[in-house]
Design a protein around this motif. Structure first.
Motif, PDB file in Angstrom:
ATOM      1  N   GLU A 117     -19.362  32.345 -49.483  1.00  0.00           N
ATOM      2  CA  GLU A 117     -19.553  31.088 -48.746  1.00  0.00           C
ATOM      3  C   GLU A 117     -20.513  31.242 -47.585  1.00  0.00           C
ATOM      4  O   GLU A 117     -21.370  30.393 -47.364  1.00  0.00           O
ATOM      5  CB  GLU A 117     -18.199  30.605 -48.196  1.00  0.00           C
ATOM      6  N   ASN A 118     -20.327  32.353 -46.837  1.00  0.00           N
ATOM      7  CA  ASN A 118     -21.118  32.526 -45.620  1.00  0.00           C
ATOM      8  C   ASN A 118     -21.876  33.842 -45.656  1.00  0.00           C
ATOM      9  O   ASN A 118     -22.902  33.949 -46.257  1.00  0.00           O
ATOM     10  CB  ASN A 118     -20.205  32.463 -44.387  1.00  0.00           C
ATOM     11  N   VAL A 119     -21.272  34.835 -45.026  1.00  0.00           N
ATOM     12  CA  VAL A 119     -21.912  36.140 -44.988  1.00  0.00           C
ATOM     13  C   VAL A 119     -20.879  37.183 -44.544  1.00  0.00           C
ATOM     14  O   VAL A 119     -19.996  36.871 -43.752  1.00  0.00           O
ATOM     15  CB  VAL A 119     -23.147  36.121 -44.038  1.00  0.00           C
ATOM     16  N   GLY A 120     -21.033  38.374 -45.100  1.00  0.00           N
ATOM     17  CA  GLY A 120     -20.132  39.468 -44.730  1.00  0.00           C
ATOM     18  C   GLY A 120     -20.901  40.758 -44.576  1.00  0.00           C
ATOM     19  O   GLY A 120     -22.069  40.867 -44.981  1.00  0.00           O
ATOM     20  N   ILE A 121     -20.241  41.720 -43.982  1.00  0.00           N
ATOM     21  CA  ILE A 121     -20.883  43.025 -43.803  1.00  0.00           C
ATOM     22  C   ILE A 121     -19.894  44.127 -44.169  1.00  0.00           C
ATOM     23  O   ILE A 121     -18.708  44.051 -43.824  1.00  0.00           O
ATOM     24  CB  ILE A 121     -21.436  43.208 -42.368  1.00  0.00           C
ATOM     25  N   GLU A 132     -25.441  62.372 -44.470  1.00  0.00           N
ATOM     26  CA  GLU A 132     -24.792  62.397 -43.155  1.00  0.00           C
ATOM     27  C   GLU A 132     -25.680  61.789 -42.069  1.00  0.00           C
ATOM     28  O   GLU A 132     -25.195  61.387 -41.024  1.00  0.00           O
ATOM     29  CB  GLU A 132     -24.486  63.854 -42.743  1.00  0.00           C
ATOM     30  N   GLN A 133     -26.996  61.782 -42.332  1.00  0.00           N
ATOM     31  CA  GLN A 133     -27.922  61.421 -41.257  1.00  0.00           C
ATOM     32  C   GLN A 133     -28.066  59.906 -41.088  1.00  0.00           C
ATOM     33  O   GLN A 133     -28.471  59.445 -40.038  1.00  0.00           O
ATOM     34  CB  GLN A 133     -29.294  62.041 -41.534  1.00  0.00           C
ATOM     35  N   TRP A 134     -27.768  59.149 -42.133  1.00  0.00           N
ATOM     36  CA  TRP A 134     -27.987  57.705 -42.077  1.00  0.00           C
ATOM     37  C   TRP A 134     -26.670  56.950 -42.255  1.00  0.00           C
ATOM     38  O   TRP A 134     -25.919  57.219 -43.174  1.00  0.00           O
ATOM     39  CB  TRP A 134     -28.948  57.262 -43.186  1.00  0.00           C
ATOM     40  N   ALA A 135     -26.462  56.014 -41.363  1.00  0.00           N
ATOM     41  CA  ALA A 135     -25.371  55.058 -41.561  1.00  0.00           C
ATOM     42  C   ALA A 135     -25.954  53.870 -42.323  1.00  0.00           C
ATOM     43  O   ALA A 135     -27.135  53.563 -42.189  1.00  0.00           O
ATOM     44  CB  ALA A 135     -24.819  54.601 -40.225  1.00  0.00           C
ATOM     45  N   ALA A 136     -25.123  53.236 -43.124  1.00  0.00           N
ATOM     46  CA  ALA A 136     -25.636  52.122 -43.919  1.00  0.00           C
ATOM     47  C   ALA A 136     -24.614  50.994 -43.946  1.00  0.00           C
ATOM     48  O   ALA A 136     -23.412  51.229 -44.038  1.00  0.00           O
ATOM     49  CB  ALA A 136     -25.946  52.594 -45.339  1.00  0.00           C
ATOM     50  N   ALA A 137     -25.124  49.778 -43.844  1.00  0.00           N
ATOM     51  CA  ALA A 137     -24.261  48.599 -43.953  1.00  0.00           C
ATOM     52  C   ALA A 137     -24.936  47.598 -44.882  1.00  0.00           C
ATOM     53  O   ALA A 137     -26.153  47.475 -44.881  1.00  0.00           O
ATOM     54  CB  ALA A 137     -24.045  47.974 -42.579  1.00  0.00           C
ATOM     55  N   ALA A 138     -24.122  46.947 -45.699  1.00  0.00           N
ATOM     56  CA  ALA A 138     -24.665  45.913 -46.584  1.00  0.00           C
ATOM     57  C   ALA A 138     -24.287  44.550 -46.014  1.00  0.00           C
ATOM     58  O   ALA A 138     -23.134  44.293 -45.693  1.00  0.00           O
ATOM     59  CB  ALA A 138     -24.125  46.082 -47.992  1.00  0.00           C
ATOM     60  N   LEU A 139     -25.300  43.723 -45.886  1.00  0.00           N
ATOM     61  CA  LEU A 139     -25.125  42.369 -45.342  1.00  0.00           C
ATOM     62  C   LEU A 139     -25.299  41.424 -46.518  1.00  0.00           C
ATOM     63  O   LEU A 139     -26.366  41.372 -47.122  1.00  0.00           O
ATOM     64  CB  LEU A 139     -26.209  42.146 -44.276  1.00  0.00           C
ATOM     65  N   ALA A 193     -27.119  35.571 -45.257  1.00  0.00           N
ATOM     66  CA  ALA A 193     -27.503  36.913 -44.835  1.00  0.00           C
ATOM     67  C   ALA A 193     -28.896  36.930 -44.217  1.00  0.00           C
ATOM     68  O   ALA A 193     -29.146  37.615 -43.229  1.00  0.00           O
ATOM     69  CB  ALA A 193     -27.446  37.872 -46.040  1.00  0.00           C
ATOM     70  N   ARG A 194     -29.804  36.132 -44.804  1.00  0.00           N
ATOM     71  CA  ARG A 194     -31.182  36.171 -44.296  1.00  0.00           C
ATOM     72  C   ARG A 194     -31.253  35.668 -42.858  1.00  0.00           C
ATOM     73  O   ARG A 194     -31.950  36.239 -42.027  1.00  0.00           O
ATOM     74  CB  ARG A 194     -32.098  35.335 -45.199  1.00  0.00           C
TER      75      ARG A 194
END
Lengths: 90, 1001, 418
Positions: free
Chosen positions: B657-661, B759-766, B771-772
């Motif tokens: 519906e909206n956006v999540g992370i 280990e060096q990068w954190a990642a999140a999916a939006l 989302a845009r």
């Protein structure tokens, strides 16, 4: 616990390494017949005695290398860096 | 009661430090320096235990680690401990202990009925009965009773309050055993400049010399020599002396495991001290100076309390100042036991007789001569036929070996010596061969491929002077084996004397009393008759004998009994002992506390825990965390009063519906650089890579060598020769190894460099239709669909609370919505996460966990490792056959042609919708008829399932036999475990937006 | 065969146990046998027993290079179960369990089949799904299975750490009530005694050094006790299958690896169920003597050495204490290693080899002990009829080339991963 002589780092405890299996296997040529691939993927000499095998120094230099080890005693006879690749079987 | 059996003087105990203790509810007193056993004996307590099988009364038999009988329960609240050998437990103030395996008490034990019934309980009786009534249920009933009768002490019921640590050590020479030979070896090695570690299992160095006045060295008392040598070694920085430390196992390449007991002798262990320390000592050479263990002789009732090994009797008298009884009979087949006779005599114990199996002519040694001169009664060529007594030996019947009438001798102590077995355990573990010496009836070390050098009694040198000379030679030899230079000449080891203690091999007295038992293995109640029975029935290999009778299988591992058992087996078969063979000396030498093996890798540290850069935020915001391999990941973020399922549904719905992370930092990330990266990718992925443009990414599938799907993920081209591969969380490590292997072994000609940056990068999916809008507020690049379309990749700056940081943005979607992955350095994971949430607040953003992520990908028909990709599926099975590029080779492709991988009944990926709103059962199987009798053929199974808040239905992904030809069919998803069945309709695996408009929009 | 019973025990007690007969003879090998079984462990002895019992083939020899049951029959953790997901495994191992249930009576030798239950613990939601999928597959195959909740497990096994804060929290478990333990040595001895009484020659200390082949068919074996003629050879030497098959020129999809096991000192009963956990790579039961019997992973390198190393012992004990923190003060009494035939799909090879008259049962990975009766049963069938029994029809050597691997774990052609 075996003391594995990494050819790059020197002797280190076995817990620093990952086993990679038979070092004598050679991947067939891309167009080799299916039976050659079946042999390569599944069949092993599994010798009871000196065994050429691969080890990976994952907790060290991240190198793969060859070890000749007696599977009856775990005695390591020699270790060596990977040789230049051999041409695949015709 | 106060030590009425303590001698007025003598012994290595500290009489100025009396210690109170409690055994079986009675309060006693002992002295510092006592063991629990010596303190009990000082109070006249011999009966301390009941035996394993027959519940016969048992006393203290030895003075060391070989003890078969005196196993006691230490009652110490959470520190309670079963099967503690009273002979090695040092006395401390307030120790509370008691006998085990008896009820109601050690004096009156109801279990002794087993002794009365023993005629029908010979070795292996349980193999011959308990088979009726003929159902497994009945054996369970019998077994329950047997198990209750068996066992010994009681396990603690609460977690161990102590902690343990590990210590790795390296040395040139490790000396096992701190007796005269070991100390001499250590000194010789240290003098040659070697780094030396000495392990001594008891609290004091000096071995059998400690506290026992036996002879002199260089005209000084032996004890002075020990003290002097210790002082000398202590001063050297390169010598480590470890007392209370048992070398328990010899492992590959000269690694010796040793266990140091730091607090077991303290009344209140300080919290900071580990209870025990496990040493893993890598030695260049090892000197084994482990001594020899005395063994007994089997005769009828040789297990009565008051029966001790002769050496132990001497130890109690001399080292602990204990007068063991009023009168003793000594029974021997060698000269060594005469020392015990003399020691007992000097302590005021009347020697009723010395019964010696040897002929008069063999008793010419110095010790027998001294005994004779002292006026002791010697009975040559005689044996004890039987001991009498109930809870303590009261007399023995002695008969001449040639036959004749028995003569009874009163005694309350019987000291027995049947010779000495070298403690060759670690030598044998070091792949050393043993040599049997028929004259002394002992196995000695012969040869080992590893640098282990026996010295002293284990090597057959029983006299003090010889042991020291042998130790010196062994020390020097070890230095040479360690590769160090020796100045001067190496001393030659002394010649082994033919029969140093004049042993005549003798194992058991023939018994004429059928009901009287002659014990070989005291702990496991194995008798001479049991061994004869086993042989008679065909259990004639050494290992058969051991397993059939349980000989040597107790906590003492047969230290005093194995050789006797083998000898009796040989006698039965008419074979020599070497022909019978030895059993294996398996580690550990003496039992080792379980807690010491993992050391500090216990409790929360049993495996390392991995946390993402956002972990603290998840914890602070009520996430319910679950294990994902070693990682901790948020399952969902339930609000107060909200269930986890409801939370996950809310989160999943909000994404659509909206956006999540969602935190996807656990994905494996591998940086690839070099000219030949596309060539590598072409060989390891089924699809084509040489066409990938800079700033674009692509989904790929990897196969194993056998053609089965191994992993999936995306790889992005960040620059001309710079790529980033992502792998599944589960396979991150193995794929990195795989790539290293391919680049180093198979294709070293490829110009590719790979390194893991998980280990060096954190990642999140939006994810989500908004989302845009959220992303646009956050990054400094144009994220419009035109400028940044589906599968675009870019480096950018991301705005955070106080400034901006570099980031990478990937337009990829797992949820099926318009979605972006944002990668930032791990240390910035949390601030960026918070920045996204801030930016998204206006758009209804919510964090979501793995459960909602699962719902979203099931709705979208996306497969996951471990569920749909289960190690048996091909790319075609999961509907990705079109991805397999026909124009190129890749790993696994050649074997895809095998017939069974292309059969029409392959299990293929489909989607299922539960009919009439019924919930999908967990782990359901697919069948045509749920009510068919078993075996009910399975057509497939549900791999992933969820309630879809967006479809308002229970849906699932499944692998179904010939699945893609079954669209529209109705089947049953059943769970007999949950007694549930649901009608399901088969369809394509993608439930939402099959044309992909949302993710491309 | 003189039968064993409580009456024979009492009767023999009266004569001081002087009159018990040999459990099996010690014959010298004959020149020719109808069938020669190589390997006197549980599988070889069971094969011989079923050849004689079910197929009337009594001119059979079992050749053992050491002592009966000296290989993996005497070196395992005694667990029996049939809790498999894939149909071929489930059906085969359940035949085994059915044979275990009646084996003491069939052999007149108490092998102590203890149906105390085997519980596989699960620690994550995904593992619950997988365990239930397996349990449901078992139930559809007519095999007993129950899913227990954390609370039910806590009640049943009070020593287990069921707290939600554990590093690997227990969220449930799949129980097979008929699973349990069997007294391992008794299996070899019971089959040996029963086979011997049917006329099978059991020959110990007789090592096979070669396999004679004439016109692509076996014609005999060379041994340390001389040549023995036969037209059918069954290989049952798991751990060393590659070596013996190589004598006939057959290369197998097998690597040999060492698996360690260990026991604690005996204590009074503290654990009534066999407990396993995939997440911590650990399994445990308590023997009737009171010892805790434990095992875990392979040492992860090819080995025939029957000796393991410390790191794996650390791992196993660490797993033990993660689940059972109160066992920390007990002591480890004995450790040992056995050699596993690790196949390329984790499932056994039972059937005909590509030489006429040559058969094998092997490739057991971790699972050989529990398979013993069924392995012997179908191996004997295959030898007697020269065609597989329906229950071993899937376990062919050819399945690898055909793509019909039976990969329960989905670990692929990496033998140490199974």
């Amino acid at each position: 616990m075996m003391l594995i002589p990494c050819p790059y780092c020197g002797p280190r405890n076995q817990i620093e390494f990952t086993y990679g299996g038979d070092a004598t296997l050679r991947r067939p040529a891309p167009d080799a017949p299916e039976s050659a691939w079946v042999d390569y993927v599944y069949l092993r000499d599994n010798p009871c005695g000196p065994h050429d095998e691969l080890w990976y120094h994952g907790a060290g230099c991240r190198s793969w290398f060859k070890v000749r080890r007696d599977t009856r005693t775990h005695q390591i006879l020699e270790s060596a860096t990977i040789d230049p690749p051999q041409p695949a079987d015709p | 009661m106060t030590q009425s059996w303590r001698l007025p003087e003598g012994g290595a105990i500290d009489r100025s430090r009396p210690l109170a203790f409690d055994y079986d509810g009675t309060r006693y007193e002992g002295y510092a320096g006592d063991t629990l056993a010596s303190a009990l004996l000082a109070n006249g307590v011999h009966l301390v235990a009941r035996s394993f099988k027959y519940h016969r009364p048992r006393g203290i038999h030895s003075a060391g680690a070989e003890e078969p009988n005196a196993l006691v329960q230490l009652a110490r609240a959470a520190r309670t401990e079963p099967n503690t050998r009273a002979t090695v437990q040092e006395l401390y103030d307030g120790i509370v202990a008691g006998s085990q395996n008896c009820w109601p008490s050690v004096r009156f034990d109801a279990g002794a009925i087993a002794d009365a019934m023993s005629p029908i309980l010979p070795a292996g009786f349980y193999y011959k009965t308990f088979m009726w009534p003929p159902t497994p249920k009945w054996w369970l009933k019998y077994e329950r009773a047997i198990r209750r009768a068996a066992g010994m002490g009681r396990a603690p019921g609460v977690p161990d309050p102590d902690h343990y640590e590990h210590q790795y050590a390296h040395c040139d020479v490790l000396v096992i055993g701190g007796g005269p030979a070991g100390l001499a070896a250590a000194r010789a090695a240290a003098n040659a400049g070697a780094r030396v570690i000495v392990c001594q299992q008891s609290p004091h160095f000096g071995g059998h010399l400690f506290g026992i006045d036996v002879g002199s060295i260089d005209d000084r008392p032996a004890a002075d020599w020990v003290d002097g040598t210790i002082a000398e070694l202590t001063e050297r920085a390169d010598v480590t002396l470890l007392s209370r430390t048992t070398a328990f196992g010899y492992y590959d390449d000269n690694l010796v495991g040793a266990i140091e007991r730091l607090t077991d002798h303290l009344p209140s262990p300080p919290a900071h001290l580990p209870r025990q320390r496990m040493w893993m000592i890598r030695a260049k050479a090892v000197v084994l100076a482990s001594g020899a263990i005395e063994r007994g002789i089997a005769y009828a009732n040789n297990d009565l309390p008051g029966t001790l090994l002769a050496g132990a009797a001497l130890t109690y008298v001399k080292r602990y100042g204990v007068r063991l009884g009023t009168q003793a009979v000594v029974f021997a087949n060698n000269d060594g036991a005469y020392g015990a006779a003399l020691g007992l005599h000097e302590a005021g114990v009347r020697i009723s007789a010395i019964v010696d199996v040897r002929q008069e002519s063999q008793l010419g040694g110095a010790l027998p001569a001294r005994a004779r001169a002292t006026g002791l009664v010697l009975l040559p060529a005689s044996v004890i036929a039987r001991a009498r007594g109930r809870l303590r030996v009261s007399s023995v019947d002695v008969v001449p070996r040639a036959g004749g009438a028995a003569k009874s001798f009163d005694c309350d102590v019987t000291a027995v010596s049947g010779g000495y077995s070298p403690a060759v355990h670690l030598f044998s573990q070091a792949r050393g061969s043993l040599k049997y010496d028929p004259m002394t009836a002992s196995f000695f070390p012969d040869a080992s491929p590893w640098p282990i050098i026996p010295a002293g009694a284990v090597n057959g040198h029983f006299s003090l002077a010889e042991a020291i000379a042998d130790g010196e030679a062994a020390g020097a030899a070890a230095v040479e084996r360690a590769g160090l230079h020796i100045t001067g000449s190496t001393p030659a080891p002394p010649t082994r004397r033919a029969n140093p203690v004049a042993v005549e091999p003798f194992w058991a007295v023939a018994s004429h009393h059928r009901r009287a038992k002659s014990f070989v293995d005291l702990q496991n109640d194995v008798t001479v008759a049991d061994i004869a029975l086993a042989t008679r029935e065909g259990y004639q290999a050494a290992e058969h004998l051991k397993r059939y009778t349980t000989l040597g299988m107790g906590t003492d591992q047969g230290k005093t009994s194995n050789v006797i058992g083998l000898a009796l087996l040989g006698e039965q078969l008419g074979l020599s002992i070497p022909e019978v063979g030895t059993t294996t000396f398996r580690p550990p030498y003496t039992p080792v506390t379980l807690g010491a093996f993992p050391g500090h890798a216990q409790g929360p540290h049993v495996e390392p825990t991995r946390y993402t850069g956002m972990h603290a935020w998840h914890e602070e915001h009520g996430a319910r965390l679950v294990n994902a391999g070693l990682w901790k990941r948020p399952h969902s973020y339930p609000r107060p009063g909200e269930s986890e399922d409801a939370a996950a549904n809310r989160e999943a719905h909000n994404v659509r519906e909206n956006v999540g992370i969602v935190d996807v930092s656990t994905l494996g990330k591998i940086e690839l650089q070099g000219r030949d990266v596309p060539a590598l990718l072409d060989r390891i992925y089924i699809n084509r890579w040489d066409t990938l443009q800079i700033g674009r990414c692509r989904y790929g599938v990897m196969l194993r060598e056998d053609g089965i799907v191994r992993d999936d993920g995306t790889t992005s081209r960040l620059d001309a020769t710079h790529y980033l591969m992502t792998t599944t969380t589960a396979n991150a490590v193995s794929i990195m190894q795989h790539i290293d292997r391919l680049l180093q072994i198979d294709w070293p000609e490829l110009d590719v460099y790979a390194t893991s940056v998980t280990e060096q990068w954190a990642a999140a999916a939006l994810s989500g239709p908004k989302a845009r809008k959220v992303l646009a507020q956050l990054v400094d690049i144009d994220v419009s669909n035109e400028a940044f379309p589906f599968l675009a990749v870019a480096a950018c700056r991301a705005r955070i609370a106080n400034g901006d940081i570099s980031a990478r943005v990937f337009r990829i979607s797992y949820s099926g919505e318009l979605a972006y992955e944002i990668h930032v350095p791990s240390s910035q994971g949390r601030v960026v996460w918070e920045a996204v949430l801030d930016a998204g607040q206006a758009f209804g953003i919510m964090p979501y966990g793995t459960e909602a992520m699962n719902t979203l990908r099931v709705e979208k028909g996306h497969v996951v490792i471990g569920s749909e990709i289960d190690g048996r599926t091909t790319a075609a099975d999961i509907g990705m056959e079109k991805l397999v590029n026909p124009t190129k080779w890749c790993i696994g492709k050649p074997l895809l042609t095998r017939p069974a991988l292309n059969a029409p009944d392959r299990w293929q990926l489909v989607g299922l919708t539960a009919q009439r709103g019924a919930p999908m059962p967990r782990g359901a199987k697919l069948v045509a008829d749920p009510d068919r009798a078993t075996p009910n053929p399975t057509l497939g199974h549900v791999t992933s399932w969820c309630f879809s808040p967006n479809l308002d239905a229970w849906i699932a992904l499944a692998l179904l036999s010939g699945g893609r030809s079954r669209y529209g069919e109705t089947l049953w998803a059943v769970s007999p475990l949950a007694d549930a069945k649901v009608r399901v309709k088969v369809g394509p695996s993608c439930f939402i937006d099959p044309s992909g408009e949302r993710l491309r929009g | 065969m003189k039968r064993y019973s409580i009456f024979s025990l009492v009767g023999n007690a009266l004569s001081g146990h002087q009159n018990w007969p040999l459990a099996w003879r010690n014959p010298s090998p004959k020149k020719q046998y109808d069938v020669v079984i190589i390997g006197g462990g549980g599988h070889g002895l069971a094969t011989a027993y079923y050849l004689a019992k079910e197929h009337g083939l009594r001119n059979v020899a079992v050749l053992e290079k050491g002592w009966l049951g000296g290989g993996n029959t005497g070196r395992n953790t005694t667990i029996v179960r049939s809790n498999y997901h894939l149909d071929p495994n489930a059906h085969f191992y359940d035949l085994s369990l059915k044979l275990w249930e009646r084996l003491s009576q069939a052999l007149n030798f108490n092998v102590m089949y203890s149906a105390r239950g085997v519980l596989n613990l699960v620690h994550t939601p995904a593992e619950i799904d997988a365990a239930m999928r397996r349990g449901n597959a078992m139930r559809l195959n007519g095999i007993d299975a129950q899913f227990l909740s954390r609370e039910e497990i806590a009640t049943r096994i009070p020593n287990l750490d069921c707290s939600p804060n554990a590093r690997f929290p227990i969220v449930g478990g799949l129980l097979q009530p008929r699973g349990g333990t069997v007294r391992h040595d008794a299996v070899a001895w019971g089959y040996a005694r029963a086979a011997d009484s049917l006329g099978v020659d059991i020959i110990q200390r007789c090592e096979v050094t070669g396999i004679r082949i004439e016109r692509k068919a076996v014609s005999g074996v060379q041994t340390t006790l001389g040549d023995i003629g036969t037209s059918k050879i069954g290989i049952a030497v798991a751990g060393h299958s590659s070596q013996v098959a190589a004598m006939a020129g057959v290369k197998l999809p097998i690597e040999s690896h060492v698996l360690q096991a260990m026991v604690s000192e005996p204590v009074k009963p503290v654990l009534d169920t066999v407990v396993t956990s995939g997440a911590v790579h650990f399994y445990i039961s308590q023997s009737d003597k009171g010892e805790l019997v434990m095992g875990g992973d392979l040492d992860f390198y090819n080995s025939y050495a029957q000796r393991g190393n410390l790191p794996m012992i650390e791992n196993v004990v660490s797993g033990c204490l993660a689940l059972f923190p109160s066992f920390g003060r007990l002591r480890l009494m004995r450790t040992w290693g056995g050699i596993m035939d690790m196949t390329m799909d984790g499932s056994p090879i039972i059937g005909k080899l590509p030489v006429s008259g040559l058969y094998m049962t092997g490739g057991w990975c971790y699972g050989g002990f529990k398979a013993t009766p069924a392995s012997g049963y179908v191996h004997a069938w295959t030898i007697a009829r020269d065609e597989p029994h329906p229950l071993n029809a899937a376990f062919t050597l050819e399945r690898f080339g055909e793509g019909r691997t039976i990969d329960e774990k989905g670990a692929g052609p990496y033998p140490w991963a199974h």
